[in-house]
Design a protein around this motif. Structure first.
Motif, mmCIF file in Angstrom:
data_model
loop_
_atom_site.group_PDB
_atom_site.id
_atom_site.type_symbol
_atom_site.label_atom_id
_atom_site.label_comp_id
_atom_site.label_asym_id
_atom_site.label_seq_id
_atom_site.Cartn_x
_atom_site.Cartn_y
_atom_site.Cartn_z
ATOM 1 N N GLY A 71 0.811 -1.207 0.000
ATOM 2 C CA GLY A 71 0.000 0.000 0.000
ATOM 3 C C GLY A 71 0.846 1.259 0.000
ATOM 4 N N ALA A 72 1.899 1.279 0.811
ATOM 5 C CA ALA A 72 2.794 2.438 0.852
ATOM 6 C C ALA A 72 3.456 2.659 -0.508
ATOM 7 C CB ALA A 72 3.855 2.238 1.934
ATOM 8 N N LYS A 73 3.765 1.563 -1.176
ATOM 9 C CA LYS A 73 4.407 1.668 -2.490
ATOM 10 C C LYS A 73 3.469 2.289 -3.514
ATOM 11 C CE LYS A 73 7.903 0.947 -5.206
ATOM 12 N NZ LYS A 73 9.189 1.647 -4.974
ATOM 13 N N VAL A 74 2.222 1.854 -3.535
ATOM 14 C CA VAL A 74 1.310 2.415 -4.536
ATOM 15 C C VAL A 74 0.947 3.857 -4.193
ATOM 16 C CG1 VAL A 74 0.416 0.154 -5.207
ATOM 17 C CG2 VAL A 74 -0.805 1.489 -3.465
ATOM 18 N N GLU A 75 0.897 4.201 -2.898
ATOM 19 C CA GLU A 75 0.684 5.602 -2.526
ATOM 20 C C GLU A 75 1.808 6.471 -3.094
ATOM 21 O OE1 GLU A 75 -0.005 6.386 1.666
ATOM 22 O OE2 GLU A 75 -0.862 4.387 1.878
ATOM 23 N N LEU A 104 -2.632 1.831 -12.594
ATOM 24 C CA LEU A 104 -3.197 3.135 -12.936
ATOM 25 C C LEU A 104 -2.163 4.243 -12.754
ATOM 26 C CD1 LEU A 104 -6.713 2.641 -11.323
ATOM 27 C CD2 LEU A 104 -6.264 2.976 -13.768
ATOM 28 N N ALA A 105 -1.327 4.135 -11.728
ATOM 29 C CA ALA A 105 -0.252 5.112 -11.542
ATOM 30 C C ALA A 105 0.719 5.072 -12.720
ATOM 31 C CB ALA A 105 0.486 4.843 -10.231
ATOM 32 N N VAL A 106 1.004 3.881 -13.210
ATOM 33 C CA VAL A 106 1.860 3.739 -14.391
ATOM 34 C C VAL A 106 1.203 4.391 -15.607
ATOM 35 C CG1 VAL A 106 2.801 2.078 -16.050
ATOM 36 C CG2 VAL A 106 3.086 1.688 -13.599
ATOM 37 N N ASN A 107 -0.103 4.179 -15.767
ATOM 38 C CA ASN A 107 -0.812 4.802 -16.887
ATOM 39 C C ASN A 107 -0.722 6.328 -16.820
ATOM 40 O OD1 ASN A 107 -1.593 2.259 -17.718
ATOM 41 N ND2 ASN A 107 -3.649 2.378 -16.861
ATOM 42 N N ALA A 162 -7.199 10.961 -3.839
ATOM 43 C CA ALA A 162 -7.126 9.531 -4.140
ATOM 44 C C ALA A 162 -6.104 8.844 -3.250
ATOM 45 C CB ALA A 162 -6.772 9.329 -5.614
ATOM 46 N N GLN A 163 -4.956 9.491 -3.078
ATOM 47 C CA GLN A 163 -3.907 8.923 -2.225
ATOM 48 C C GLN A 163 -4.383 8.819 -0.780
ATOM 49 O OE1 GLN A 163 -0.162 10.907 -2.760
ATOM 50 N NE2 GLN A 163 0.805 9.893 -1.021
ATOM 51 N N GLN A 164 -5.082 9.838 -0.288
ATOM 52 C CA GLN A 164 -5.612 9.818 1.075
ATOM 53 C C GLN A 164 -6.627 8.690 1.255
ATOM 54 O OE1 GLN A 164 -7.187 13.750 1.653
ATOM 55 N NE2 GLN A 164 -5.184 14.670 2.085
ATOM 56 N N GLU A 195 -9.686 8.933 -10.517
ATOM 57 C CA GLU A 195 -11.017 8.586 -10.011
ATOM 58 C C GLU A 195 -11.152 7.080 -9.811
ATOM 59 O OE1 GLU A 195 -15.230 7.373 -10.299
ATOM 60 O OE2 GLU A 195 -13.726 7.084 -11.877
ATOM 61 N N ARG A 196 -10.558 6.296 -10.703
ATOM 62 C CA ARG A 196 -10.599 4.838 -10.568
ATOM 63 C C ARG A 196 -9.769 4.372 -9.366
ATOM 64 N NH1 ARG A 196 -13.447 1.701 -10.910
ATOM 65 N NH2 ARG A 196 -12.210 -0.058 -11.643
ATOM 66 N N ILE A 197 -8.672 5.069 -9.085
ATOM 67 C CA ILE A 197 -7.900 4.746 -7.886
ATOM 68 C C ILE A 197 -8.784 4.918 -6.652
ATOM 69 C CG2 ILE A 197 -6.032 5.593 -6.386
ATOM 70 C CD1 ILE A 197 -4.413 6.122 -8.965
ATOM 71 N N GLY A 198 -9.579 5.987 -6.649
ATOM 72 C CA GLY A 198 -10.528 6.178 -5.556
ATOM 73 C C GLY A 198 -11.522 5.036 -5.450
ATOM 74 N N ASP A 199 -11.966 4.521 -6.593
ATOM 75 C CA ASP A 199 -12.892 3.382 -6.596
ATOM 76 C C ASP A 199 -12.248 2.140 -5.985
ATOM 77 O OD1 ASP A 199 -14.883 4.891 -7.755
ATOM 78 O OD2 ASP A 199 -14.508 4.160 -9.796
#
Length: 227
Positions: free
Chosen positions: A25-29, A101-104, A131-133, A196-200
């Motif tokens: 999780g920390a990595k994707v944040e 999604l971050a890569v995109n 989204a990060q929060q 927005e998808r990250i939020g989903d």
């Protein structure tokens, strides 16, 4: 949430599972923040780092999946421990997709960095921060086993969606004003949609935490109303 087991090896397995999920999780944040900075600071080198770092996210996904399968096979958990492991198996999929999604976003940033900026990136960093929060709060809820924190994530999704819609409408106006803006505005729309998808996905994690803690499935309420 964390029960104390007489089997110390089992307890260590569960602790390792939580720690690996938290690390993922920390990595994707970090990737969310870096991909957005790559856009706003026009830093294509940073965007390339995000693309390369996705391998670590994928490795963690495999490690967590393997650990969950091993626990299921060797420990045969029941009740809350079983819900913890099945929740972890679902959460890890959402985290991996957040990394994608971050890569995109980073890849779109590299393209946009080759042309003059369409407009100041004011709301996009705000959307990324929200989204990060959401991701962080959902993971904190998982680690602490706090369903109330998970419910806060569900409530916060409306704010994120509203900001996405604002950005979308602003970009649409740019496209209507001048057809030369279409390519850049479209790329920015994709970035906003990825956020927005990250939020989903954070919402998915929060819903699974509520199930893990309370044994209650809060997904698809409208579908359940038809039962």
């Amino acid at each position: 949430m964390a029960a104390t087991h007489t089997d110390k090896a089992f307890e260590q397995d569960l602790r390792n599972l939580r720690e690996k999920l938290l690390a993922m999780g920390a990595k994707v944040e970090t990737l969310i923040a870096q991909s957005t900075r790559a856009l706003t600071e026009r830093d294509s080198a940073l965007a390339e780092q995000v693309v390369g770092a996705d391998r670590e996210v994928n490795r963690l996904e495999v490690d967590i999946d393997d650990l969950c399968r091993r626990i299921l096979a060797l420990r045969q958990p029941a009740a809350s421990d079983l819900r913890l492991i099945t929740t972890a198996l679902k959460i890890v999929t959402d985290l991996e997709r957040i990394g994608d999604l971050a890569v995109n976003i980073a890849e779109r940033a590299m393209d946009l960095n080759q042309v003059p900026p369409l407009a100041p990136y004011v709301d996009t960093p705000k959307l990324a921060e929200l989204a990060q929060q959401q991701v962080k709060k959902a993971l904190d809820a998982f680690v602490s086993g706090d369903a109330a924190k998970a419910e806060d994530v569900l409530k916060g999704d409306d704010l994120l969606d509203a900001l996405f819609l604002k950005i979308f409408n602003e970009l649409l106006a740019y496209m209507m004003e001048d057809s030369r803006n279409i390519r850049r505005a479209t790329a920015l729309m994709f970035i906003a949609k990825h956020l927005e998808r990250i939020g989903d996905h954070a919402l998915n994690v929060a819903e699974m935490v509520i199930y893990m803690v309370r044994g209650k499935d809060v997904r698809h309420p409208r579908s359940r109303d038809l039962e």
